[in-house]
Design a protein around this motif. Sequence first.
Motif, PDB file in Angstrom:
ATOM      1  N   SER A  22     -13.993  -1.158   6.607  1.00 26.24           N
ATOM      2  CA  SER A  22     -12.709   0.358   6.732  1.00 26.24           C
ATOM      3  C   SER A  22     -12.316   0.914   5.683  1.00 26.24           C
ATOM      4  O   SER A  22     -12.036   2.275   5.782  1.00 26.24           O
ATOM      5  N   GLY A  23     -13.232   1.053   4.653  1.00 23.90           N
ATOM      6  CA  GLY A  23     -12.787   1.388   3.012  1.00 23.90           C
ATOM      7  C   GLY A  23     -14.042   2.222   3.696  1.00 23.90           C
ATOM      8  O   GLY A  23     -13.677   3.465   2.773  1.00 23.90           O
TER       9      GLY A  23
ATOM     10  N   TYR B 178      -4.706   5.130  -1.809  1.00 23.38           N
ATOM     11  CA  TYR B 178      -5.049   4.114  -0.429  1.00 23.38           C
ATOM     12  C   TYR B 178      -6.176   3.900  -1.094  1.00 23.38           C
ATOM     13  O   TYR B 178      -6.397   2.585  -0.970  1.00 23.38           O
ATOM     14  N   LYS B 179      -7.352   4.863  -1.861  1.00 23.11           N
ATOM     15  CA  LYS B 179      -8.195   4.947  -1.767  1.00 23.11           C
ATOM     16  C   LYS B 179      -8.533   4.057  -3.156  1.00 23.11           C
ATOM     17  O   LYS B 179      -9.502   3.191  -2.990  1.00 23.11           O
TER      18      LYS B 179
ATOM     19  N   ILE C 192     -18.234   1.675  -4.333  1.00 24.36           N
ATOM     20  CA  ILE C 192     -18.562  -0.070  -3.842  1.00 24.36           C
ATOM     21  C   ILE C 192     -19.100  -0.422  -4.856  1.00 24.36           C
ATOM     22  O   ILE C 192     -18.740  -1.704  -5.153  1.00 24.36           O
TER      23      ILE C 192
ATOM     24  N   LYS D  96      -7.275   0.347  -1.964  1.00 20.91           N
ATOM     25  CA  LYS D  96      -8.723  -0.407  -1.128  1.00 20.91           C
ATOM     26  C   LYS D  96      -9.879  -1.007  -2.089  1.00 20.91           C
ATOM     27  O   LYS D  96     -10.488  -1.739  -1.334  1.00 20.91           O
ATOM     28  N   LEU D  97      -9.863   0.300  -2.799  1.00 22.74           N
ATOM     29  CA  LEU D  97     -11.440  -0.243  -3.356  1.00 22.74           C
ATOM     30  C   LEU D  97     -11.066  -1.510  -4.318  1.00 22.74           C
ATOM     31  O   LEU D  97     -11.815  -2.536  -4.746  1.00 22.74           O
TER      32      LEU D  97
ATOM     33  N   ILE E 229     -15.458   6.049   1.745  1.00 24.10           N
ATOM     34  CA  ILE E 229     -15.812   5.443   0.634  1.00 24.10           C
ATOM     35  C   ILE E 229     -17.142   5.150   0.473  1.00 24.10           C
ATOM     36  O   ILE E 229     -17.502   4.799   1.375  1.00 24.10           O
TER      37      ILE E 229
ATOM     38  N   ILE F  24     -11.592  -4.567  -2.309  1.00 22.47           N
ATOM     39  CA  ILE F  24     -12.833  -4.621  -1.334  1.00 22.47           C
ATOM     40  C   ILE F  24     -13.326  -5.947  -3.177  1.00 22.47           C
ATOM     41  O   ILE F  24     -14.093  -6.849  -3.098  1.00 22.47           O
TER      42      ILE F  24
ATOM     43  N   GLN G 195     -13.013  -5.526   4.964  1.00 22.86           N
ATOM     44  CA  GLN G 195     -12.722  -4.144   3.599  1.00 22.86           C
ATOM     45  C   GLN G 195     -13.499  -2.994   3.831  1.00 22.86           C
ATOM     46  O   GLN G 195     -12.967  -2.190   3.626  1.00 22.86           O
TER      47      GLN G 195
ATOM     48  N   LEU H  50     -11.921   6.234   4.594  1.00 24.36           N
ATOM     49  CA  LEU H  50     -11.075   6.660   3.750  1.00 24.36           C
ATOM     50  C   LEU H  50     -12.889   7.183   2.946  1.00 24.36           C
ATOM     51  O   LEU H  50     -12.414   8.097   1.728  1.00 24.36           O
TER      52      LEU H  50
ATOM     53  N   TYR I  91       0.698  -1.057   0.145  1.00 22.13           N
ATOM     54  CA  TYR I  91       0.309  -0.045   0.064  1.00 22.13           C
ATOM     55  C   TYR I  91       1.306   1.471  -0.175  1.00 22.13           C
ATOM     56  O   TYR I  91       0.603   1.821   0.657  1.00 22.13           O
TER      57      TYR I  91
END
Length: 106
Positions: free
Chosen positions: A66-67, A40-41, A78, A44-45, A73, A48, A63, A71, A33
């Motif tokens: 935390s996203g 990072y976003k 998603i 993270k996607l 999100i 997911i 996931q 972040l 990461y």
Amino acid sequence: MKDEVFFSKGMSHLKEDYPDLYDLSVTLNDTCYTGKVLDYKTQKLMAIAITAAASDDRAIKKQILSGMKELDITKDEIMDVLRVVLLTAGKPAFTKAVRILYKVSD
């Protein structure tokens, strides 16, 4: 990795009894990461989507949570990645992830 948050239940044991392995895990996460090209976003996607494609209920939930928490999100972001999961991994993986998304976002 942000704030050394691990979702594996075994990590607390490593941290306490095998700090060398724990430190290695932290370093691996930090190396993966990096945000060098993809932020990072976006990473993270991707995480997911990967957990959704693997149909790992616990990992999908962790996931997503935390996203959303780390972040901001959104559910729509998603759903965009889950559309790719539908295309690449199929309807069962997609519908499982959608169910989890709605469960955690309501």
